[in-house]
Design a protein around this motif. Sequence first.
Motif, PDB file in Angstrom:
ATOM      1  N   THR A 122      41.724  44.659  36.226  1.00 18.40           N
ATOM      2  CA  THR A 122      41.680  44.536  37.687  1.00 18.40           C
ATOM      3  C   THR A 122      41.582  43.075  38.091  1.00 18.40           C
ATOM      4  O   THR A 122      42.258  42.638  39.036  1.00 18.40           O
ATOM      5  CB  THR A 122      40.485  45.322  38.257  1.00 18.40           C
ATOM      6  N   ASP A 123      40.750  42.317  37.387  1.00 17.62           N
ATOM      7  CA  ASP A 123      40.639  40.891  37.691  1.00 17.62           C
ATOM      8  C   ASP A 123      41.959  40.177  37.445  1.00 17.62           C
ATOM      9  O   ASP A 123      42.380  39.335  38.244  1.00 17.62           O
ATOM     10  CB  ASP A 123      39.534  40.238  36.849  1.00 17.62           C
ATOM     11  N   LEU A 126      44.407  41.229  40.335  1.00 20.63           N
ATOM     12  CA  LEU A 126      44.107  40.713  41.664  1.00 20.63           C
ATOM     13  C   LEU A 126      44.069  39.187  41.732  1.00 20.63           C
ATOM     14  O   LEU A 126      44.492  38.598  42.720  1.00 20.63           O
ATOM     15  CB  LEU A 126      42.775  41.282  42.162  1.00 20.63           C
ATOM     16  N   GLU A 127      43.572  38.537  40.687  1.00 22.56           N
ATOM     17  CA  GLU A 127      43.396  37.094  40.736  1.00 22.56           C
ATOM     18  C   GLU A 127      44.605  36.326  40.218  1.00 22.56           C
ATOM     19  O   GLU A 127      44.803  35.158  40.570  1.00 22.56           O
ATOM     20  CB  GLU A 127      42.140  36.696  39.955  1.00 22.56           C
ATOM     21  N   GLU A 128      45.391  36.915  39.377  1.00 19.42           N
ATOM     22  CA  GLU A 128      46.534  36.212  38.777  1.00 19.42           C
ATOM     23  C   GLU A 128      47.854  36.928  39.089  1.00 19.42           C
ATOM     24  O   GLU A 128      48.737  37.021  38.247  1.00 19.42           O
ATOM     25  CB  GLU A 128      46.343  36.101  37.257  1.00 19.42           C
TER      26      GLU A 128
END
Length: 164
Positions: A122-123, A126-128
């Motif tokens: 998820t990180d 969403l972040e990359e």
Amino acid sequence: MSQPVPPPSGNPFADGAAPQPYPMAPPPAPARDNVALGLVAALVAALVAGGVYGAVMGGIEREIGWAAIGVGFLVGLAAGKVGGRNPVLPIASAALSLGAVYLGQLVGIAVMVAKQLNVSATDVFLEEFGLLTEAWSEGKDAMTFLFFALAAFAAFSGAKKAAA
């Protein structure tokens, strides 16, 4: 001695019986020609099926053609069953299935990267997101576009068959 019973005359009221009322008609079938509800159902099916497709793809670290067909068919099935026979629904289903397969491929890449880096998928997603789209763009090939075509065809035909 009892009197012999005369043969039936074919008249149900010959013996003086009162006529029976007709049974109640069943309620009408629910209306299925709700285009907006069909589109919402197709969108929800696309998001769920795309996420599952991506999780499976990331788990086994390869693209699966039959799963892309399944994504398309589920999107079309949801649109056709809920929305009915409107001619917009097969076309919208095909377009939504393209987005679902693309989303699934991005989720699959995020899962693969997360396994390598030992972080949350998820990180990564969403972040990359920019890096994911670049990785998808560099890794696309003819099979990628074949999966898109198969999913769109399955969605189009699934919506038509489900509405029939």
